[in-house]
Motif scaffolding. Sequence first.
Motif, short mmCIF file in Angstrom:
data_model
loop_
_atom_site.label_atom_id
_atom_site.label_comp_id
_atom_site.label_asym_id
_atom_site.label_seq_id
_atom_site.Cartn_x
_atom_site.Cartn_y
_atom_site.Cartn_z
N SER A 88 12.97 14.32 -44.23
CA SER A 88 13.02 14.04 -45.68
C SER A 88 12.05 14.93 -46.45
N PRO A 89 12.30 16.25 -46.48
CA PRO A 89 11.36 17.18 -47.12
C PRO A 89 11.18 16.96 -48.61
N LEU A 90 12.16 16.32 -49.28
CA LEU A 90 12.01 16.06 -50.72
C LEU A 90 11.38 14.70 -50.99
N ARG A 91 10.97 14.01 -49.94
CA ARG A 91 10.33 12.69 -50.14
C ARG A 91 8.98 12.57 -49.44
N THR A 92 8.90 13.00 -48.20
CA THR A 92 7.68 12.80 -47.42
C THR A 92 6.42 13.37 -48.09
N PRO A 93 6.46 14.60 -48.65
CA PRO A 93 5.23 15.10 -49.30
C PRO A 93 4.75 14.20 -50.42
N TYR A 94 5.67 13.62 -51.17
CA TYR A 94 5.27 12.77 -52.30
C TYR A 94 4.69 11.44 -51.83
N ALA A 153 2.57 20.59 -55.35
CA ALA A 153 3.37 20.16 -54.19
C ALA A 153 4.84 20.56 -54.28
N PRO A 154 5.48 20.53 -55.47
CA PRO A 154 6.90 20.91 -55.51
C PRO A 154 7.17 22.39 -55.30
N THR A 155 6.13 23.24 -55.40
CA THR A 155 6.36 24.69 -55.38
C THR A 155 7.13 25.16 -54.15
N PRO A 156 6.72 24.84 -52.91
CA PRO A 156 7.50 25.32 -51.75
C PRO A 156 8.83 24.58 -51.57
N LEU A 157 9.04 23.53 -52.37
CA LEU A 157 10.27 22.75 -52.26
C LEU A 157 11.36 23.25 -53.22
N TYR A 158 11.00 24.14 -54.15
CA TYR A 158 11.98 24.60 -55.14
C TYR A 158 13.24 25.20 -54.49
N THR A 183 0.43 23.33 -52.05
CA THR A 183 1.59 24.08 -51.55
C THR A 183 1.59 24.13 -50.03
N LEU A 184 0.40 24.26 -49.43
CA LEU A 184 0.32 24.35 -47.97
C LEU A 184 0.73 23.03 -47.32
N VAL A 185 0.20 21.91 -47.83
CA VAL A 185 0.53 20.60 -47.28
C VAL A 185 2.01 20.29 -47.46
N ALA A 186 2.53 20.50 -48.67
CA ALA A 186 3.94 20.20 -48.93
C ALA A 186 4.86 21.10 -48.12
N GLY A 187 4.49 22.38 -48.00
CA GLY A 187 5.31 23.30 -47.21
C GLY A 187 5.34 22.92 -45.74
N ALA A 188 4.18 22.53 -45.19
CA ALA A 188 4.12 22.13 -43.79
C ALA A 188 4.91 20.85 -43.54
N LEU A 189 4.76 19.88 -44.43
CA LEU A 189 5.50 18.63 -44.27
C LEU A 189 7.01 18.86 -44.39
N ALA A 190 7.39 19.71 -45.34
CA ALA A 190 8.82 19.99 -45.51
C ALA A 190 9.40 20.72 -44.31
N GLN A 191 8.56 21.52 -43.63
CA GLN A 191 9.04 22.29 -42.48
C GLN A 191 9.18 21.43 -41.24
N PHE A 192 8.25 20.50 -41.03
CA PHE A 192 8.16 19.83 -39.74
C PHE A 192 8.46 18.33 -39.77
N ALA A 228 6.76 29.59 -47.55
CA ALA A 228 6.70 29.46 -49.00
C ALA A 228 5.37 28.84 -49.43
N GLY A 229 4.93 27.81 -48.70
CA GLY A 229 3.65 27.20 -49.01
C GLY A 229 2.49 28.12 -48.70
N VAL A 230 2.56 28.83 -47.57
CA VAL A 230 1.49 29.74 -47.18
C VAL A 230 1.35 30.87 -48.20
N THR A 231 2.48 31.37 -48.71
CA THR A 231 2.45 32.47 -49.68
C THR A 231 1.61 32.09 -50.90
N VAL A 232 1.83 30.90 -51.41
CA VAL A 232 1.08 30.46 -52.58
C VAL A 232 -0.37 30.12 -52.20
N PHE A 233 -0.54 29.53 -51.01
CA PHE A 233 -1.89 29.18 -50.57
C PHE A 233 -2.76 30.42 -50.43
N VAL A 234 -2.18 31.53 -49.97
CA VAL A 234 -2.93 32.78 -49.82
C VAL A 234 -3.57 33.18 -51.14
#
Length: 407
Positions: free
Chosen positions: A178-184, A39-44, A166-175, A265-271
Amino acid sequence: MTVLTQHRPAPVASDSPRHGRGFWLIAAVYLVALAFSTAPTPLYPIYQRVDGFSGFTVTVVFAVYAIGVIISLLLAGHVSDWTGRRRVLLVALGLEILAGVVFLTWTALPGLIVARLLTGLGVGLLAATATAYLLELHRAHRPEATGTRFEVVSSAANLGGLGAGTLVAGALAQFVASPLRTPYVVFLILLTLSVVAVAVAPETVTAPATRPKYRPQGVKIAGNRRTVVVATTSAFAAFAVFGLFTSLAPSFVAGTLHHPSRLLAGVTVFVVFGAGAASQAVSGRLAPRTRFVSGLAAQAAGLVTLATGMQAASLPLFLIGGAVAGAGAGILFKSAVGTIAAGAPAHQRGESLAGLFLIAYLGLVGPVLGMGLAGQHVAATTSMLWFTGLLLTLLGTVFTVDRWGTN
Protein backbone atom coordinates in the motif's frame (compact mmCIF):
# COMPACT_ATOMS: atom_id res chain seq x y z
CA MET A 1 -4.20 51.85 20.83
CA THR A 2 -2.12 48.76 21.61
CA VAL A 3 0.93 48.16 19.45
CA LEU A 4 3.18 45.14 19.07
CA THR A 5 6.06 46.83 20.88
CA GLN A 6 4.18 46.14 24.10
CA HIS A 7 5.03 42.46 23.71
CA ARG A 8 8.14 41.06 25.33
CA PRO A 9 9.41 37.47 25.51
CA ALA A 10 8.50 35.63 28.67
CA PRO A 11 11.03 36.05 31.47
CA VAL A 12 12.89 32.78 31.94
CA ALA A 13 15.53 31.42 34.26
CA SER A 14 19.09 31.26 32.99
CA ASP A 15 20.38 27.84 31.94
CA SER A 16 16.94 26.28 32.48
CA PRO A 17 17.04 22.50 31.81
CA ARG A 18 13.36 22.60 30.90
CA HIS A 19 14.08 25.04 28.09
CA GLY A 20 16.97 22.85 26.97
CA ARG A 21 14.65 19.86 26.68
CA GLY A 22 12.06 22.05 24.99
CA PHE A 23 14.62 23.16 22.41
CA TRP A 24 15.24 19.59 21.27
CA LEU A 25 11.55 18.65 21.40
CA ILE A 26 10.59 21.55 19.15
CA ALA A 27 13.49 20.76 16.80
CA ALA A 28 12.13 17.21 16.48
CA VAL A 29 8.60 18.51 15.88
CA TYR A 30 9.91 20.88 13.21
CA LEU A 31 11.74 18.01 11.49
CA VAL A 32 8.70 15.69 11.55
CA ALA A 33 6.31 18.35 10.24
CA LEU A 34 8.62 19.31 7.38
CA ALA A 35 9.25 15.63 6.59
CA PHE A 36 5.52 15.06 6.26
CA SER A 37 5.29 17.96 3.81
CA THR A 38 7.58 16.20 1.30
CA ALA A 39 6.30 12.65 1.83
CA PRO A 40 4.17 12.73 -1.38
CA THR A 41 7.16 13.71 -3.56
CA PRO A 42 8.45 10.19 -4.42
CA LEU A 43 4.84 9.01 -4.71
CA TYR A 44 3.88 11.42 -7.52
CA PRO A 45 4.82 8.93 -10.30
CA ILE A 46 2.48 6.39 -8.66
CA TYR A 47 -0.33 8.94 -8.47
CA GLN A 48 0.30 9.76 -12.14
CA ARG A 49 0.08 6.12 -13.16
CA VAL A 50 -3.04 5.44 -11.09
CA ASP A 51 -4.96 8.57 -12.09
CA GLY A 52 -3.34 9.15 -15.48
CA PHE A 53 -2.55 12.83 -15.02
CA SER A 54 0.36 14.69 -16.62
CA GLY A 55 3.60 16.12 -15.31
CA PHE A 56 2.04 19.57 -15.46
CA THR A 57 -0.70 18.38 -13.10
CA VAL A 58 2.04 17.37 -10.64
CA THR A 59 3.33 20.93 -10.87
CA VAL A 60 -0.15 22.28 -10.14
CA VAL A 61 -0.53 19.97 -7.12
CA PHE A 62 2.83 21.20 -5.84
CA ALA A 63 1.82 24.81 -6.48
CA VAL A 64 -1.35 24.29 -4.43
CA TYR A 65 0.83 23.27 -1.49
CA ALA A 66 3.02 26.35 -1.85
CA ILE A 67 -0.04 28.58 -2.21
CA GLY A 68 -1.36 27.12 1.04
CA VAL A 69 1.92 28.03 2.74
CA ILE A 70 1.78 31.58 1.39
CA ILE A 71 -1.86 32.08 2.41
CA SER A 72 -1.11 30.83 5.91
CA LEU A 73 1.95 33.06 6.24
CA LEU A 74 -0.02 36.08 5.06
CA LEU A 75 -2.95 35.48 7.40
CA ALA A 76 -1.32 34.06 10.49
CA GLY A 77 2.46 33.78 10.18
CA HIS A 78 2.93 36.54 12.75
CA VAL A 79 0.23 35.87 15.34
CA SER A 80 2.45 33.70 17.57
CA ASP A 81 4.25 36.93 18.54
CA TRP A 82 1.32 37.68 20.84
CA THR A 83 -0.79 34.49 21.08
CA GLY A 84 2.15 32.25 21.97
CA ARG A 85 4.30 29.78 20.06
CA ARG A 86 2.74 26.58 21.40
CA ARG A 87 -0.83 27.50 20.51
CA VAL A 88 0.06 28.21 16.88
CA LEU A 89 2.15 25.04 16.58
CA LEU A 90 -0.73 22.92 17.87
CA VAL A 91 -3.05 24.40 15.23
CA ALA A 92 -0.40 23.76 12.55
CA LEU A 93 -0.01 20.14 13.60
CA GLY A 94 -3.78 19.74 13.64
CA LEU A 95 -3.92 20.85 10.00
CA GLU A 96 -1.17 18.41 9.04
CA ILE A 97 -2.92 15.54 10.82
CA LEU A 98 -6.13 16.41 8.95
CA ALA A 99 -4.14 16.40 5.71
CA GLY A 100 -2.79 12.94 6.56
CA VAL A 101 -6.32 11.63 7.06
CA VAL A 102 -7.33 13.04 3.65
CA PHE A 103 -4.29 11.40 2.01
CA LEU A 104 -5.36 8.07 3.51
CA THR A 105 -9.06 8.22 2.68
CA TRP A 106 -9.16 10.11 -0.64
CA THR A 107 -6.43 9.01 -3.05
CA ALA A 108 -7.96 10.51 -6.22
CA LEU A 109 -6.59 13.78 -7.66
CA PRO A 110 -9.13 16.08 -5.90
CA GLY A 111 -8.20 14.49 -2.56
CA LEU A 112 -4.51 14.95 -3.31
CA ILE A 113 -5.10 18.64 -4.01
CA VAL A 114 -7.11 19.15 -0.82
CA ALA A 115 -4.52 17.32 1.27
CA ARG A 116 -1.67 19.33 -0.21
CA LEU A 117 -3.50 22.59 0.47
CA LEU A 118 -4.05 21.60 4.11
CA THR A 119 -0.39 20.60 4.40
CA GLY A 120 0.67 23.98 3.04
CA LEU A 121 -1.57 25.82 5.49
CA GLY A 122 -0.02 23.87 8.35
CA VAL A 123 3.57 24.43 7.21
CA GLY A 124 2.93 28.15 6.74
CA LEU A 125 1.83 28.40 10.37
CA LEU A 126 4.68 26.25 11.60
CA ALA A 127 7.80 27.41 9.75
CA ALA A 128 8.30 30.93 11.12
CA THR A 129 6.77 30.06 14.51
CA ALA A 130 9.04 27.06 15.11
CA THR A 131 12.11 29.03 14.02
CA ALA A 132 11.35 31.89 16.42
CA TYR A 133 10.49 29.37 19.15
CA LEU A 134 13.82 27.57 18.76
CA LEU A 135 15.75 30.85 19.00
CA GLU A 136 13.95 31.82 22.20
CA LEU A 137 14.37 28.38 23.78
CA HIS A 138 18.06 28.44 22.87
CA ARG A 139 18.56 31.84 24.47
CA ALA A 140 16.62 30.84 27.58
CA HIS A 141 18.66 27.67 27.99
CA ARG A 142 22.05 29.19 27.13
CA PRO A 143 21.78 32.96 27.62
CA GLU A 144 25.54 33.52 27.29
CA ALA A 145 26.05 31.30 24.21
CA THR A 146 26.26 32.40 20.60
CA GLY A 147 23.46 31.61 18.16
CA THR A 148 25.43 28.87 16.40
CA ARG A 149 23.44 26.00 17.92
CA PHE A 150 20.16 27.67 16.96
CA GLU A 151 21.29 28.31 13.38
CA VAL A 152 22.58 24.78 12.83
CA VAL A 153 19.66 22.97 14.48
CA SER A 154 16.86 25.10 13.02
CA SER A 155 18.26 24.91 9.50
CA ALA A 156 19.03 21.19 9.82
CA ALA A 157 15.52 20.48 11.11
CA ASN A 158 14.10 22.40 8.17
CA LEU A 159 16.18 20.95 5.33
CA GLY A 160 16.85 17.65 7.08
CA GLY A 161 13.13 17.19 7.56
CA LEU A 162 12.36 17.99 3.94
CA GLY A 163 14.93 15.43 2.81
CA ALA A 164 13.97 12.78 5.37
CA GLY A 165 10.33 12.89 4.26
CA THR A 166 11.17 11.86 0.72
CA LEU A 167 13.61 9.17 1.84
CA VAL A 168 11.20 7.58 4.33
CA ALA A 169 8.21 7.72 1.97
CA GLY A 170 10.27 6.41 -0.95
CA ALA A 171 11.61 3.49 1.08
CA LEU A 172 8.18 2.58 2.43
CA ALA A 173 6.64 2.81 -1.03
CA GLN A 174 9.38 0.56 -2.43
CA PHE A 175 9.36 -2.18 0.19
CA VAL A 176 6.00 -2.06 2.01
CA ALA A 177 2.49 -2.81 0.77
CA SER A 178 0.00 0.00 0.00
CA PRO A 179 2.53 2.66 -1.11
CA LEU A 180 -0.14 5.39 -1.22
CA ARG A 181 -1.23 4.67 2.36
CA THR A 182 1.56 3.22 4.50
CA PRO A 183 3.79 6.36 4.48
CA TYR A 184 0.90 8.48 5.73
CA VAL A 185 0.08 6.03 8.54
CA VAL A 186 3.68 6.30 9.75
CA PHE A 187 3.64 10.10 9.62
CA LEU A 188 0.28 10.35 11.34
CA ILE A 189 1.78 8.47 14.29
CA LEU A 190 4.79 10.81 14.34
CA LEU A 191 2.57 13.92 14.07
CA THR A 192 0.46 12.70 16.99
CA LEU A 193 3.60 12.31 19.09
CA SER A 194 4.61 15.81 17.98
CA VAL A 195 1.41 17.20 19.51
CA VAL A 196 2.46 15.68 22.85
CA ALA A 197 5.96 17.18 22.49
CA VAL A 198 4.58 20.69 21.91
CA ALA A 199 2.18 20.32 24.83
CA VAL A 200 5.03 19.67 27.29
CA ALA A 201 7.45 22.30 25.93
CA PRO A 202 7.65 25.62 27.84
CA GLU A 203 6.09 28.72 26.31
CA THR A 204 8.44 31.63 25.52
CA VAL A 205 5.93 34.40 24.79
CA THR A 206 4.02 36.46 27.34
CA ALA A 207 0.74 37.70 25.87
CA PRO A 208 0.28 41.48 26.04
CA ALA A 209 -2.30 42.86 28.47
CA THR A 210 -4.45 43.88 25.50
CA ARG A 211 -4.28 41.77 22.37
CA PRO A 212 -3.22 43.79 19.29
CA LYS A 213 -5.78 44.33 16.59
CA TYR A 214 -5.50 41.58 14.03
CA ARG A 215 -4.17 42.41 10.59
CA PRO A 216 -2.79 40.21 7.79
CA GLN A 217 0.95 39.68 7.75
CA GLY A 218 1.98 41.35 4.54
CA VAL A 219 5.69 41.38 3.76
CA LYS A 220 7.17 43.31 6.65
CA ILE A 221 10.70 42.43 7.72
CA ALA A 222 12.59 44.46 10.29
CA GLY A 223 16.23 45.35 9.62
CA ASN A 224 18.55 47.23 7.30
CA ARG A 225 16.92 47.49 3.87
CA ARG A 226 19.88 46.28 1.81
CA THR A 227 20.54 43.41 4.22
CA VAL A 228 16.89 42.38 4.07
CA VAL A 229 16.89 42.49 0.25
CA VAL A 230 20.00 40.31 0.04
CA ALA A 231 18.63 37.82 2.61
CA THR A 232 15.17 37.48 1.07
CA THR A 233 16.45 37.22 -2.50
CA SER A 234 18.93 34.55 -1.40
CA ALA A 235 16.10 32.61 0.26
CA PHE A 236 13.99 32.94 -2.92
CA ALA A 237 16.82 31.52 -5.05
CA ALA A 238 17.52 28.71 -2.58
CA PHE A 239 13.89 27.60 -2.46
CA ALA A 240 13.66 27.69 -6.25
CA VAL A 241 16.19 24.83 -6.30
CA PHE A 242 14.35 22.97 -3.56
CA GLY A 243 11.07 23.44 -5.42
CA LEU A 244 12.53 21.92 -8.56
CA PHE A 245 13.45 18.72 -6.72
CA THR A 246 10.29 18.38 -4.67
CA SER A 247 8.03 18.68 -7.72
CA LEU A 248 9.50 17.76 -11.09
CA ALA A 249 12.70 15.80 -10.33
CA PRO A 250 11.09 12.41 -9.44
CA SER A 251 9.05 12.39 -12.65
CA PHE A 252 12.13 13.37 -14.67
CA VAL A 253 14.19 10.55 -13.12
CA ALA A 254 11.41 8.02 -13.74
CA GLY A 255 10.61 9.24 -17.26
CA THR A 256 13.51 10.85 -19.10
CA LEU A 257 16.25 8.96 -17.22
CA HIS A 258 14.25 5.67 -17.15
CA HIS A 259 14.78 4.91 -13.44
CA PRO A 260 11.29 4.20 -12.04
CA SER A 261 12.43 3.05 -8.57
CA ARG A 262 10.35 4.69 -5.82
CA LEU A 263 13.30 4.53 -3.46
CA LEU A 264 15.53 6.24 -6.02
CA ALA A 265 12.94 9.00 -6.37
CA GLY A 266 13.17 9.57 -2.62
CA VAL A 267 16.97 9.33 -2.61
CA THR A 268 17.22 11.88 -5.44
CA VAL A 269 15.42 14.51 -3.39
CA PHE A 270 17.14 13.47 -0.16
CA VAL A 271 20.55 14.05 -1.78
CA VAL A 272 19.67 17.69 -2.40
CA PHE A 273 18.25 18.42 1.04
CA GLY A 274 20.85 16.25 2.78
CA ALA A 275 23.63 18.18 1.08
CA GLY A 276 21.91 21.41 2.12
CA ALA A 277 21.69 20.34 5.76
CA ALA A 278 25.29 19.07 5.78
CA SER A 279 26.64 22.26 4.25
CA GLN A 280 24.84 24.30 6.89
CA ALA A 281 26.49 22.28 9.64
CA VAL A 282 30.04 22.49 8.28
CA SER A 283 29.86 26.15 7.22
CA GLY A 284 29.21 27.43 10.74
CA ARG A 285 32.88 28.23 11.36
CA LEU A 286 33.21 30.35 8.23
CA ALA A 287 33.05 34.13 8.41
CA PRO A 288 29.57 35.36 7.39
CA ARG A 289 30.83 36.98 4.18
CA THR A 290 32.85 33.91 3.17
CA ARG A 291 29.92 31.64 3.93
CA PHE A 292 27.54 33.75 1.86
CA VAL A 293 29.84 33.90 -1.19
CA SER A 294 30.57 30.17 -0.99
CA GLY A 295 26.83 29.50 -0.98
CA LEU A 296 26.32 31.62 -4.08
CA ALA A 297 29.21 29.93 -5.88
CA ALA A 298 28.12 26.40 -4.95
CA GLN A 299 24.52 26.93 -6.04
CA ALA A 300 25.66 28.43 -9.36
CA ALA A 301 28.10 25.58 -10.05
CA GLY A 302 25.49 23.00 -9.09
CA LEU A 303 22.90 24.48 -11.41
CA VAL A 304 25.29 24.35 -14.36
CA THR A 305 26.18 20.71 -13.56
CA LEU A 306 22.50 19.83 -13.09
CA ALA A 307 21.55 21.31 -16.47
CA THR A 308 24.46 19.45 -18.09
CA GLY A 309 23.28 16.19 -16.54
CA MET A 310 19.78 16.72 -17.89
CA GLN A 311 21.08 17.50 -21.38
CA ALA A 312 23.28 14.37 -21.33
CA ALA A 313 20.54 12.23 -19.69
CA SER A 314 23.15 11.28 -17.07
CA LEU A 315 21.83 10.27 -13.66
CA PRO A 316 25.26 10.63 -11.93
CA LEU A 317 25.73 14.19 -13.26
CA PHE A 318 22.13 15.01 -12.35
CA LEU A 319 22.67 13.83 -8.77
CA ILE A 320 26.05 15.56 -8.41
CA GLY A 321 24.58 18.81 -9.71
CA GLY A 322 21.63 18.50 -7.35
CA ALA A 323 23.93 17.84 -4.37
CA VAL A 324 26.18 20.83 -5.12
CA ALA A 325 23.23 23.14 -5.82
CA GLY A 326 21.51 21.89 -2.66
CA ALA A 327 24.64 22.53 -0.59
CA GLY A 328 24.82 26.09 -1.87
CA ALA A 329 21.12 26.65 -1.35
CA GLY A 330 21.39 25.33 2.20
CA ILE A 331 24.16 27.80 3.04
CA LEU A 332 22.24 30.69 1.50
CA PHE A 333 19.08 29.85 3.40
CA LYS A 334 20.94 29.46 6.68
CA SER A 335 22.55 32.85 6.17
CA ALA A 336 19.16 34.41 5.40
CA VAL A 337 17.46 32.97 8.50
CA GLY A 338 20.36 33.95 10.76
CA THR A 339 20.44 37.48 9.35
CA ILE A 340 16.72 38.11 9.75
CA ALA A 341 16.43 36.45 13.18
CA ALA A 342 19.37 38.46 14.54
CA GLY A 343 18.30 41.77 12.99
CA ALA A 344 14.66 41.76 14.11
CA PRO A 345 13.64 42.94 17.60
CA ALA A 346 11.89 40.36 19.80
CA HIS A 347 8.41 41.78 19.25
CA GLN A 348 8.81 41.50 15.45
CA ARG A 349 10.81 38.26 15.23
CA GLY A 350 7.94 35.98 14.27
CA GLU A 351 6.57 38.55 11.86
CA SER A 352 9.96 39.11 10.21
CA LEU A 353 10.68 35.40 9.85
CA ALA A 354 7.18 34.90 8.44
CA GLY A 355 7.98 37.56 5.84
CA LEU A 356 11.22 35.77 4.96
CA PHE A 357 9.46 32.41 4.59
CA LEU A 358 6.74 34.07 2.52
CA ILE A 359 9.27 35.29 -0.03
CA ALA A 360 11.14 31.98 0.11
CA TYR A 361 7.96 30.05 -0.70
CA LEU A 362 7.25 32.37 -3.60
CA GLY A 363 10.59 31.08 -4.88
CA LEU A 364 9.38 27.55 -4.24
CA VAL A 365 6.30 27.91 -6.45
CA GLY A 366 6.99 30.62 -9.05
CA PRO A 367 9.93 29.23 -11.05
CA VAL A 368 8.66 25.63 -10.82
CA LEU A 369 5.20 26.58 -12.04
CA GLY A 370 6.89 28.43 -14.90
CA MET A 371 8.85 25.29 -15.75
CA GLY A 372 5.66 23.26 -15.67
CA LEU A 373 4.00 25.65 -18.09
CA ALA A 374 7.06 25.71 -20.34
CA GLY A 375 7.11 21.91 -20.30
CA GLN A 376 3.76 21.93 -22.11
CA HIS A 377 5.48 23.45 -25.16
CA VAL A 378 9.20 22.59 -25.00
CA ALA A 379 11.32 19.67 -23.81
CA ALA A 380 12.10 19.37 -20.09
CA THR A 381 15.78 19.88 -20.85
CA THR A 382 15.03 23.18 -22.59
CA SER A 383 12.92 24.50 -19.74
CA MET A 384 15.74 23.50 -17.37
CA LEU A 385 18.17 25.62 -19.36
CA TRP A 386 15.81 28.60 -19.01
CA PHE A 387 15.47 27.90 -15.29
CA THR A 388 19.26 27.75 -14.90
CA GLY A 389 19.79 30.99 -16.81
CA LEU A 390 17.22 32.89 -14.76
CA LEU A 391 18.59 31.64 -11.44
CA LEU A 392 22.20 32.38 -12.41
CA THR A 393 21.13 35.92 -13.27
CA LEU A 394 19.39 36.25 -9.91
CA LEU A 395 22.42 34.93 -8.02
CA GLY A 396 24.66 37.37 -9.86
CA THR A 397 22.35 40.22 -8.93
CA VAL A 398 22.38 39.20 -5.25
CA PHE A 399 26.19 39.12 -5.27
CA THR A 400 26.37 42.57 -6.89
CA VAL A 401 23.95 44.14 -4.40
CA ASP A 402 25.76 42.62 -1.44
CA ARG A 403 29.19 43.66 -2.72
CA TRP A 404 27.95 47.17 -3.46
CA GLY A 405 26.80 47.47 0.15
CA THR A 406 30.15 46.34 1.56
CA ASN A 407 32.24 48.78 -0.48
